[in-house]
Design a protein around this motif. Sequence first.
Motif, PDB file in Angstrom:
ATOM      1  N   SER A 327     -54.754  84.968  42.231  1.00  0.00           N
ATOM      2  CA  SER A 327     -54.319  84.768  40.855  1.00  0.00           C
ATOM      3  C   SER A 327     -53.993  86.065  40.122  1.00  0.00           C
ATOM      4  O   SER A 327     -53.105  86.082  39.267  1.00  0.00           O
ATOM      5  CB  SER A 327     -55.408  84.012  40.066  1.00  0.00           C
ATOM      6  OG  SER A 327     -55.701  82.770  40.664  1.00  0.00           O
ATOM      7  N   ALA A 382     -50.519  81.352  36.373  1.00  0.00           N
ATOM      8  CA  ALA A 382     -49.829  80.183  35.834  1.00  0.00           C
ATOM      9  C   ALA A 382     -49.289  79.288  36.943  1.00  0.00           C
ATOM     10  O   ALA A 382     -49.284  78.057  36.810  1.00  0.00           O
ATOM     11  CB  ALA A 382     -48.674  80.636  34.932  1.00  0.00           C
ATOM     12  N   ALA A 385     -52.034  76.893  38.030  1.00  0.00           N
ATOM     13  CA  ALA A 385     -52.860  76.555  36.862  1.00  0.00           C
ATOM     14  C   ALA A 385     -53.805  75.394  37.143  1.00  0.00           C
ATOM     15  O   ALA A 385     -55.014  75.482  36.878  1.00  0.00           O
ATOM     16  CB  ALA A 385     -51.956  76.222  35.673  1.00  0.00           C
ATOM     17  N   ALA A 414     -53.461  81.952  31.129  1.00  0.00           N
ATOM     18  CA  ALA A 414     -52.452  82.593  31.982  1.00  0.00           C
ATOM     19  C   ALA A 414     -51.767  83.750  31.272  1.00  0.00           C
ATOM     20  O   ALA A 414     -51.274  84.677  31.935  1.00  0.00           O
ATOM     21  CB  ALA A 414     -51.415  81.558  32.421  1.00  0.00           C
ATOM     22  N   THR A 455     -44.309  81.768  31.991  1.00  0.00           N
ATOM     23  CA  THR A 455     -45.660  81.213  32.116  1.00  0.00           C
ATOM     24  C   THR A 455     -45.663  79.720  31.816  1.00  0.00           C
ATOM     25  O   THR A 455     -46.276  78.917  32.540  1.00  0.00           O
ATOM     26  CB  THR A 455     -46.626  81.947  31.167  1.00  0.00           C
ATOM     27  OG1 THR A 455     -46.634  83.340  31.497  1.00  0.00           O
ATOM     28  CG2 THR A 455     -48.030  81.390  31.271  1.00  0.00           C
TER      29      THR A 455
END
Length: 578
Positions: A327, A382, A385, A414, A455
């Motif tokens: 991430s 993102a 997510a 994010a 995003t």
Amino acid sequence: MKDYILLLKILFKNQYAHRIGSSGKPKLSGAVKTVLFIIPLVLLFCLIGGFVASVIPDIQTLSAVSNAVVSAVQLFALFLTMFNVMNVLYDSPDTPFLNTLPVKHTSVFFAKFTVVYVSTLAMTAAILLPTLLTISIVYAALGRAMFYGFFALVFIVALVAPVLPLFIVTLFSMPLSFIGTFFKGRSVLKTILSLLFYVLLMIGYLLMIYFLSSADGGNVNINGSQIFAGLGVFAKVMYPNKVLLDFALGIEAGKSFGISFAITAGMLLVMLLLAMLFYRRINQKKLETHSETTHRAASLKQSGVISSLIKKDFLHIVRNSHLAMSSLANIIICPVITAVMYFTGNMQADGGDMPPYLAAMLKLSYVVLYTLIFLGGANAMAMLAYTREGRSFYLSKSLPISPRDSIKAKFILALIPSAIVMVIQVILAIALYKLDILNVLLFALCASLTIIGATALHIYCDMRFGNVNWNTRQDLKQVSQGNIGSFIVVFWVMGVGLVAMVGGMVLSSFAEAIGGVVVALAVFWSILFVLSAVTCLVGLLMLRFKAEPYYDEIGERKFKPKQFGRARTPKNGGMLMK
């Protein structure tokens, strides 16, 4: 040795058990797919290698070129196997079972190390052998002096080559894992150490690429002899590879063999000592009960719904080092690349004969490109997510939380890492790249709009194409690769960045013809602002009005892992997942 061989057999059987069908015959389709995937890359390397071999003047230069090839493949293997090594050695689910066996921890370590070595060897040998053989055959065919024993000894080169990258990973990862055992309940520290390790490796990789591409003090226009001279210097840096290839090419064969053997044995000895010092404690800690609990009294304090969701999601990420790497790695590496490329790209100079405004525009374009790609297009925070939650998504869904609040929390979370790194990018643009305050402000505005839009689009695409019904990390990888929408967003943001970069070069080149530097900058920022505003507007509208209906569908999608062979109906009459 007996324990090592027994463990190795068990580990290999366990490693490849999923490739055996119900008939007992191995399923080869996975291997075929791997070969088909790597063939174009190998052919490209062979084509480039054959061209380079045609201008190699002597066998010493051949050794230096071969060293560069081996080193490049080793770096490639280093990044691909880094997480695999850490997972197999430290985070494997069979660790508690192996700890109960009456075997030495060093035997366990080297058995697992061998499993990783074999998988790494298959990948590196598939690239090294064809490439090195092509280079040496073309070189010899042109009538230059050649030690023909190389065509047999090249297989030894392929066998020894994976040891160096695996040694580097082990050398750094084992002490870090050992330090992590003192903070058993503090998974955040382990995540920070893993991210730090990744950043250091990336810096080393960028510096090596710079070293290879700047054989003559960073000049761009260099001839072949200067490139070969630079490769010769680089060969001395990669000394373990140098002596190995010198031995294979018959250059002071006896001396080179002795040094190469001593270095390889030394690396294995160091790994043995590390295993004796650290590996036992690391494994023993796996059997101990975690001291921290996920439900603390402090977590019961009243707080807002969105802030609670953000906190829960963030802790879920940082407590899992693999998930944190997936991430956050792209976001964290953005300022690293921006700073390293400033020095390695010779941007600290005034531009030489280049007009000052053109040099400034080039610097600005690079900063914009890196920022948009890493903070917007490649924002995995993102992109995953909801998918990263896995089946824990059902627990969140069972709570009295509206889909809108859930989406808003994902969106804010994010953006937080990107916003922090964006501030660092602005500081680098001012402090390193010496950009004036007006251009920096316009850069911050346009980049922020693009990042916000990208995003939002990534979260929307994850809700539409994502899947939470995965079980293993390999399943998560397949799910993320199947998100076509996010790939489109990535390419769009890359396109915006390339438009900024190419447009900056073109406009600055014709600045005088279109009315001066001010007009060129005005056109540049107008184009970039329009693209950024469109990205932001589309992303926010899609997330606001189109994403919510997909909230319920995320948990209903079935995930079917890719099979290595034709799916078979279970003998017990069970049904396959559709």
